[in-house]
Design an enzyme around this catalytic site. Structure first.
Site, mmCIF file in Angstrom:
data_model
loop_
_atom_site.group_PDB
_atom_site.id
_atom_site.type_symbol
_atom_site.label_atom_id
_atom_site.label_comp_id
_atom_site.label_asym_id
_atom_site.label_seq_id
_atom_site.Cartn_x
_atom_site.Cartn_y
_atom_site.Cartn_z
ATOM 1 N N LEU A 89 -23.122 25.509 -48.084
ATOM 2 C CA LEU A 89 -24.399 25.266 -47.424
ATOM 3 C C LEU A 89 -25.038 23.987 -47.948
ATOM 4 O O LEU A 89 -25.018 23.709 -49.146
ATOM 5 C CB LEU A 89 -25.350 26.442 -47.660
ATOM 6 C CG LEU A 89 -24.873 27.824 -47.191
ATOM 7 C CD1 LEU A 89 -25.978 28.854 -47.398
ATOM 8 C CD2 LEU A 89 -24.438 27.782 -45.741
ATOM 9 N N GLY A 134 -20.306 28.570 -49.202
ATOM 10 C CA GLY A 134 -20.162 28.722 -47.758
ATOM 11 C C GLY A 134 -18.805 28.303 -47.248
ATOM 12 O O GLY A 134 -18.326 28.825 -46.231
ATOM 13 N N ASN A 156 -19.752 30.883 -55.639
ATOM 14 C CA ASN A 156 -20.373 30.540 -56.922
ATOM 15 C C ASN A 156 -21.898 30.556 -56.867
ATOM 16 O O ASN A 156 -22.576 29.893 -57.653
ATOM 17 C CB ASN A 156 -19.886 29.160 -57.381
ATOM 18 C CG ASN A 156 -20.272 28.049 -56.407
ATOM 19 O OD1 ASN A 156 -20.538 28.301 -55.238
ATOM 20 N ND2 ASN A 156 -20.296 26.819 -56.899
ATOM 21 N N GLU A 157 -22.458 31.339 -55.934
ATOM 22 C CA GLU A 157 -23.900 31.333 -55.709
ATOM 23 C C GLU A 157 -24.707 31.664 -56.968
ATOM 24 O O GLU A 157 -25.775 31.087 -57.194
ATOM 25 C CB GLU A 157 -24.268 32.324 -54.592
ATOM 26 C CG GLU A 157 -24.073 31.784 -53.190
ATOM 27 C CD GLU A 157 -22.632 31.810 -52.725
ATOM 28 O OE1 GLU A 157 -22.370 31.438 -51.572
ATOM 29 O OE2 GLU A 157 -21.752 32.212 -53.523
#
Length: 283
Positions: A89, A134, A156-157
């Site tokens: 994203l 994303g 890996n958010e």
């Protein structure tokens, strides 16, 4: 059943024959259809890293719809970059966001995932570069993944202070065992190509993009003698729980995202991350 999510419907690669190419939407994707095999290649083309902004997401969704309406026999998702499949994203969509645009952005992400994860035709990802967050979501939404060596992939958010939504997790869980997925998500782990193959996050490793496309074509061609209607229904039954839960919760998911992204602590974290990217770019 709603939307098209519930449609019933080596080294040297074999060159595409009699291919037709088209651009859609904002021109951030291209679709190339092999008239002989009926397989479509959807290429993301937003340099330098295919950051998933509003316009790219809209183009991917439009391209998927075009491919399905053209009755293509399969879809291969890849990138025009030599090193990035998709960096995930676009952070700038979420940092100090415009209220109306960020709402459209998240809806576009939801719609794109729904179209790809619930597609009625066979889908495959030729992962020809790094694929965090994303980018990993798009790849794991496909049914088959092949990846080039020496790249990384993962959700890996948590390392960015972001919580992956349930449907991100569900997509990961459709590929990995629960324990492996939980560890990877909580750690924000990025898998190397070899690690991804070992745990089953990808299905094969290929030397270059041409070989990756060929591997995806071979996967899609395994369904040549399978009734497409039966195949589609079978796939939908496997994924129906995830798709239906998403439809039931998508409005709440949108509002939760908008609330979360506007928290001062989250904005501060995104600002720090953006500054770190700027410093890296100057080095």
């Amino acid at each position: 059943m709603q939307r098209n999510a519930y449609l019933l419907c080596r080294k040297v690669a074999v060159p595409l024959m009699r291919a037709r190419q088209m651009s859609v939407g904002h021109g951030l994707t291209t679709v190339e259809v092999d008239d002989k095999s009926g397989i479509a290649i959807l290429t993301m083309n937003r340099p330098p890293v295919n950051g998933l902004n509003l316009e790219l997401l809209q183009d991917i969704k439009t391209s998927i719809d075009t491919i399905e309406s053209n009755k293509s026999r399969g879809l291969i998702l890849t990138s025009s970059s030599n090193s990035i499949f998709s960096a995930g994203l676009d952070i700038m969509e979420m940092y100090k966001p415009d209220k109306d645009r960020v709402r459209k952005f998240w809806i576009a992400l939801q719609d794109t995932w729904l179209s790809l994860y619930g597609s009625g035709i066979p889908t495959a990802a030729a992962i020809n570069g790094h694929s965090p967050a994303g980018g990993c979501l798009l790849a794991t939404a496909c049914e088959f993944r092949t990846m080039l060596p020496n790249f990384t992939i993962g959700l890996n958010e948590t390392k960015l202070g972001i919580v992956a939504p349930k449907w991100f997790m569900a997509t990961f869980l459709n590929v990995l065992p629960v324990r492996q997925a939980e560890m990877a998500l909580t750690q924000g782990k990025m898998f190397t190509t070899d690690e991804a193959l070992r745990v089953g996050l990808i299905d094969s490793v290929t030397e270059n993009k041409s070989a990756a496309i060929f591997e995806c074509q071979k996967f899609i061609q395994t369904f040549e003698k399978v009734n497409p209607f039966a195949r589609s229904l079978t796939k939908q039954q496997f994924r129906q729980k995830d798709l239906q839960q998403f439809e039931d919760e998508r409005d709440n998911d949108l509002e939760a995202f908008l609330f979360f992204i506007n928290q001062p602590s989250v904005q501060k974290g995104l600002g720090i991350y953006i500054e770190s990217l700027k410093k890296k770019a100057k080095q």
